[in-house]
Write a protein that holds these residues in place. Structure first.
Motif, PDB file in Angstrom:
ATOM      1  N   GLU A   1       4.579   3.170  -2.057  1.00  0.00           N
ATOM      2  CA  GLU A   1       3.794   2.394  -2.626  1.00  0.00           C
ATOM      3  C   GLU A   1       2.565   2.170  -1.597  1.00  0.00           C
ATOM      4  O   GLU A   1       2.640   2.197  -0.277  1.00  0.00           O
ATOM      5  N   PRO A   2       1.315   1.928  -2.071  1.00  0.00           N
ATOM      6  CA  PRO A   2       0.177   1.664  -1.428  1.00  0.00           C
ATOM      7  C   PRO A   2       0.450   0.577  -0.444  1.00  0.00           C
ATOM      8  O   PRO A   2       1.286  -0.738  -0.900  1.00  0.00           O
ATOM      9  N   GLU A   3      -0.061   0.075   0.646  1.00  0.00           N
ATOM     10  CA  GLU A   3       0.074  -1.030   1.656  1.00  0.00           C
ATOM     11  C   GLU A   3      -1.013  -2.026   1.038  1.00  0.00           C
ATOM     12  O   GLU A   3      -2.014  -1.769   0.320  1.00  0.00           O
TER      13      GLU A   3
ATOM     14  N   LEU B   1     -11.132  -2.711 -11.858  1.00  0.00           N
ATOM     15  CA  LEU B   1     -10.340  -1.282 -11.474  1.00  0.00           C
ATOM     16  C   LEU B   1      -9.321  -1.652 -10.432  1.00  0.00           C
ATOM     17  O   LEU B   1      -8.140  -0.790 -10.279  1.00  0.00           O
ATOM     18  N   VAL B   2      -9.443  -2.385  -9.490  1.00  0.00           N
ATOM     19  CA  VAL B   2      -8.321  -2.745  -8.309  1.00  0.00           C
ATOM     20  C   VAL B   2      -7.069  -3.249  -9.019  1.00  0.00           C
ATOM     21  O   VAL B   2      -6.135  -2.911  -8.730  1.00  0.00           O
TER      22      VAL B   2
ATOM     23  N   GLN C   1      -1.530  -1.719 -10.848  1.00  0.00           N
ATOM     24  CA  GLN C   1      -0.373  -1.619 -11.970  1.00  0.00           C
ATOM     25  C   GLN C   1      -0.069  -0.175 -12.094  1.00  0.00           C
ATOM     26  O   GLN C   1       0.984   0.150 -12.686  1.00  0.00           O
ATOM     27  N   ALA C   2      -1.070   0.819 -11.773  1.00  0.00           N
ATOM     28  CA  ALA C   2      -0.703   2.213 -11.936  1.00  0.00           C
ATOM     29  C   ALA C   2       0.569   2.797 -11.180  1.00  0.00           C
ATOM     30  O   ALA C   2       0.893   2.439 -10.296  1.00  0.00           O
ATOM     31  N   LYS C   3       1.031   3.704 -12.093  1.00  0.00           N
ATOM     32  CA  LYS C   3       2.041   4.523 -11.409  1.00  0.00           C
ATOM     33  C   LYS C   3       1.527   5.256 -10.452  1.00  0.00           C
ATOM     34  O   LYS C   3       0.775   5.805 -10.705  1.00  0.00           O
TER      35      LYS C   3
END
Length: 126
Positions: free
Chosen positions: A17-19, A42-43, A48-50
């Motif tokens: 996952e992103p930090e 957008l953020v 929430q994006a996979k």
């Protein structure tokens, strides 16, 4: 640093996952391109994006950005992380009208390209 393509394993390079600090960095950049409300939206979508995988060479082609030199301080720092077995955060992307926008992770993408252009890069895309 010589890292052979066959020795590169996806799970050794990337976090799942992103930090958390990647999202404010993406917001700072996106606010330069969009109104603040649009950038914030957008953020939220990126959070929430996979997480998906795309090849480094395709991300570069779609973004139309140049490959930074290997001796760029941030690219070099990421290559050093890989050498020291520290994992990199996924890239945060936004589909633009004419090109892919790298909201966060340009230096990590350059690093991955130097490892091998066919390397699959984890990313969030909205």
């Amino acid at each position: 640093m010589d890292i052979k393509e066959k020795s590169i394993r996806y799970n050794d390079l990337w976090l799942k996952e992103p930090e958390e600090h990647d999202f404010p960095a993406a917001l700072d950049y996106l606010e330069l391109l969009f109104e603040p409300e649009t950038a914030a939206g957008l953020v939220t979508q990126l959070k929430q994006a996979k997480t998906i995988r795309k090849k480094a060479k395709d991300l570069f082609r779609a973004s139309r950005l140049p490959l930074l030199p290997r001796d760029n301080i941030h690219v070099k720092e990421n290559l050093k992380k890989v050498k020291n077995k520290k994992k990199l955060s996924p890239i945060l992307l936004v589909r633009g009208k004419e090109r892919l926008i790298i909201a966060d992770g340009y230096h990590r993408l350059c690093c991955s390209y130097y490892l091998t252009e066919d390397l699959e890069v984890p990313c969030r895309l909205v």
